[in-house]
Design a protein around this motif. Sequence first.
Motif, mmCIF file in Angstrom:
data_model
loop_
_atom_site.group_PDB
_atom_site.id
_atom_site.type_symbol
_atom_site.label_atom_id
_atom_site.label_comp_id
_atom_site.label_asym_id
_atom_site.label_seq_id
_atom_site.Cartn_x
_atom_site.Cartn_y
_atom_site.Cartn_z
ATOM 1 N N LYS B 246 29.294 37.156 31.457
ATOM 2 C CA LYS B 246 29.503 36.833 32.872
ATOM 3 C C LYS B 246 28.173 36.752 33.606
ATOM 4 O O LYS B 246 27.189 37.373 33.199
ATOM 5 N N GLU B 247 28.191 36.032 34.703
ATOM 6 C CA GLU B 247 26.994 35.866 35.508
ATOM 7 C C GLU B 247 27.321 35.970 37.002
ATOM 8 O O GLU B 247 28.493 35.956 37.386
ATOM 9 N N TYR B 248 26.286 36.037 37.787
ATOM 10 C CA TYR B 248 26.437 35.995 39.239
ATOM 11 C C TYR B 248 27.333 34.832 39.642
ATOM 12 O O TYR B 248 27.163 33.714 39.162
ATOM 13 N N GLY B 249 28.290 35.100 40.514
ATOM 14 C CA GLY B 249 29.129 34.039 41.061
ATOM 15 C C GLY B 249 30.382 33.768 40.253
ATOM 16 O O GLY B 249 31.293 33.095 40.743
ATOM 17 N N ASP B 250 30.453 34.275 39.017
ATOM 18 C CA ASP B 250 31.663 34.040 38.220
ATOM 19 C C ASP B 250 32.866 34.720 38.882
ATOM 20 O O ASP B 250 32.747 35.784 39.489
ATOM 21 N N PHE B 251 34.034 34.084 38.721
ATOM 22 C CA PHE B 251 35.240 34.611 39.365
ATOM 23 C C PHE B 251 35.833 35.784 38.590
ATOM 24 O O PHE B 251 35.773 35.827 37.361
ATOM 25 N N ILE B 252 36.416 36.696 39.322
ATOM 26 C CA ILE B 252 37.113 37.858 38.756
ATOM 27 C C ILE B 252 38.452 37.965 39.485
ATOM 28 O O ILE B 252 38.493 37.932 40.719
ATOM 29 N N THR B 253 39.534 38.082 38.723
ATOM 30 C CA THR B 253 40.858 38.144 39.337
ATOM 31 C C THR B 253 41.427 39.557 39.257
ATOM 32 O O THR B 253 41.535 40.127 38.170
ATOM 33 N N VAL B 254 41.764 40.093 40.416
ATOM 34 C CA VAL B 254 42.458 41.377 40.477
ATOM 35 C C VAL B 254 43.929 41.109 40.741
ATOM 36 O O VAL B 254 44.284 40.384 41.687
ATOM 37 N N LYS B 255 44.796 41.646 39.884
ATOM 38 C CA LYS B 255 46.244 41.504 40.057
ATOM 39 C C LYS B 255 46.788 42.753 40.741
ATOM 40 O O LYS B 255 46.397 43.883 40.390
ATOM 41 N N ILE B 256 47.689 42.538 41.675
ATOM 42 C CA ILE B 256 48.300 43.660 42.392
ATOM 43 C C ILE B 256 49.767 43.726 42.022
ATOM 44 O O ILE B 256 50.476 42.714 42.086
ATOM 45 N N GLU B 257 50.190 44.926 41.611
ATOM 46 C CA GLU B 257 51.568 45.037 41.102
ATOM 47 C C GLU B 257 52.535 45.428 42.223
ATOM 48 O O GLU B 257 52.152 45.982 43.237
#
Lengths: 257, 257, 257
Positions: B246-257
């Motif tokens: 991964k690098e700066y600016g890459d997307f990360i998805t947080v899922k909320i249950e």
Amino acid sequence: MITLLTDFGLQDIYVGVMKGIIKTINPDIDIIDLTHNIPPQNIIAASFALASAVDFFPDDTIHLAIVDPTVGSDRKIVAIAFEKGYIICPNNGIITGVLNKYQPQQVYELTNSNYWLNHNPSNTFHGRDIFAPMTAYLSKGIGLETLGHNLNQEDLVILDDINPIIKEKEIIGSIQYVDIYGNLITNIPSKMLENKSWYVQEGDNKIFPQSTYSNIKKKELLTLIGSHGYVEIAINQGNAKMILNKEYGDFITVKIE
Amino acid sequence: MITLLTDFGLQDIYVGVMKGIIKTINPDIDIIDLTHNIPPQNIIAASFALASAVDFFPDDTIHLAIVDPTVGSDRKIVAIAFEKGYIICPNNGIITGVLNKYQPQQVYELTNSNYWLNHNPSNTFHGRDIFAPMTAYLSKGIGLETLGHNLNQEDLVILDDINPIIKEKEIIGSIQYVDIYGNLITNIPSKMLENKSWYVQEGDNKIFPQSTYSNIKKKELLTLIGSHGYVEIAINQGNAKMILNKEYGDFITVKIE
Amino acid sequence: MITLLTDFGLQDIYVGVMKGIIKTINPDIDIIDLTHNIPPQNIIAASFALASAVDFFPDDTIHLAIVDPTVGSDRKIVAIAFEKGYIICPNNGIITGVLNKYQPQQVYELTNSNYWLNHNPSNTFHGRDIFAPMTAYLSKGIGLETLGHNLNQEDLVILDDINPIIKEKEIIGSIQYVDIYGNLITNIPSKMLENKSWYVQEGDNKIFPQSTYSNIKKKELLTLIGSHGYVEIAINQGNAKMILNKEYGDFITVKIE
């Protein structure tokens, strides 16, 4: 104020220990790091870095510069007093750049072991055992004449290949410093090029001067009078050292039109 | 107190020289290094680092932050006064993170060349020739209204892709900082996840939150609310940046249950 | 005076933030960096570096040493008072080297959360939230008995494999530190070899002691009593770690004739 310039790096405690010794002797003194990442044993780089820095410090600053490949041999430890303060260093040429800019007012060899850390210094870490305490005592007001004895200026070791060769239509300089960006800083000062039209000849390429890095396209070569006052070769958002495969001491030719 | 944050590195004398200039103008001021190893020209990283630091310094601290890819162009030099002190920086977005946390009380462009090192600054090292002396004069009590002139807050350049996107069951953030351990620090603040059950979806993997690094087995992935207050992805005794590529600016998805 | 020794590196703002907190609590205190580049989580290296440094600082110096792989677990935070000042560190063995040289006068566990940054410390950055403020309060004169409660010396965790094995004609030591030059520093102190004729047996090679690095030809192996006072293996203008392919903890045999 004391400044420190060494090739000791910041991995180990060498620099921290020198500061501890200085502060033990003179608790109120300010200590500023110039750099501790001079390329190992590279006296040319150290000479350039030291000479580039001294202009910007308060008068009476003591600059301690240690790049000392022959530590433990009989090389001398010297100090000069000059217009901007003092330099303390091994007598191996590191002072060359400063002497190109300033006339020393006093030249001393530092020999008085009463001002060492103790009378049995290690052979390998004079920074801790000799340089740091002597520098601290000088900052406390112990005079050079107490710390050692007078030398003639001719006793100072000078790097002899540090000046460019001036011909009719060209100047042949060399690289005296490579900074963290890979910018190649030559030994050709701006004053040699005042009111002249010039460019750098690098193989078949002509590299023309710009006023700043971002004046040309990304990844293109440029030359400019850098912030140190010397001809510098750079790449906009790139690394000239790697692209041109250049190193300390390599020749650079400036053509004058 | 003055702090310094730059991408100048510690190889060269650039930082030391800035300190010499500051101390020449204001000998009694304390100078603390935040870091000089911001990835070159990475304004997002600088914005994050600066915003993470300002909370922990005395009131009235002056933070000088220089990551300045367009030095020598017509980009402005700006200063804000805020609850915790002052920020001085190029007007290129580096101040974004601070403005997300604090309301500026005053916004100035710094233009008064009487407070530069001299009237002929280099085009390539404004840190030495402009930023350092102006910062030192501010620390000596010269007011922003003397150093420059008022701007509107809207004149401050703001990074526009620095906030996460909130959907019904997920938050799409991005990596705004990668620390020396390879921990990936997102722009998703803890307050978005308070009292929620959540995990990071990374490809087919679900990465579940832990309270600290050593809660899981060595070399396993975890996520946690890091010490900066943001969702962070890490590997216990490992390097998440390298393993996840991964690098700066890459997307990360947080899922909320 | 406060010194800092960590494995936090200088890339991030971690160290700068600790200094901000210390200076907020005690603006007049001097802070000296020992090093922040201890190899990550390497407690043996940290123990060696700390023990090598403490001799060279003023009495009453507070040394804060943080290499803390189990931060956030129930490991204790401890402090000792000793002849040269104070050590504050996690109770994980980092103090071993100092205890080999000095007898502690007081041993405390630091537990009083009134002297933390706040009552909700992060699980991952105790340097900022607990160590830095407690160290600053100690430097302001808050006593150890206020910051925590008495421990027995036996409660201090000690690294147990840090001493060499002495046989009739040989000493089997190990590498306890590798410096930036690749010099291999063993745990065999000079006093074990006083008035003895000795050499290092490395495979089929005998490496004989020299008084300094430059006593032998370039790129040749040597051993010497290094500036730290231990048997050290080095290469004149070379890197012994790389040539010999050695690492922390590897055994080194000294033969006594």
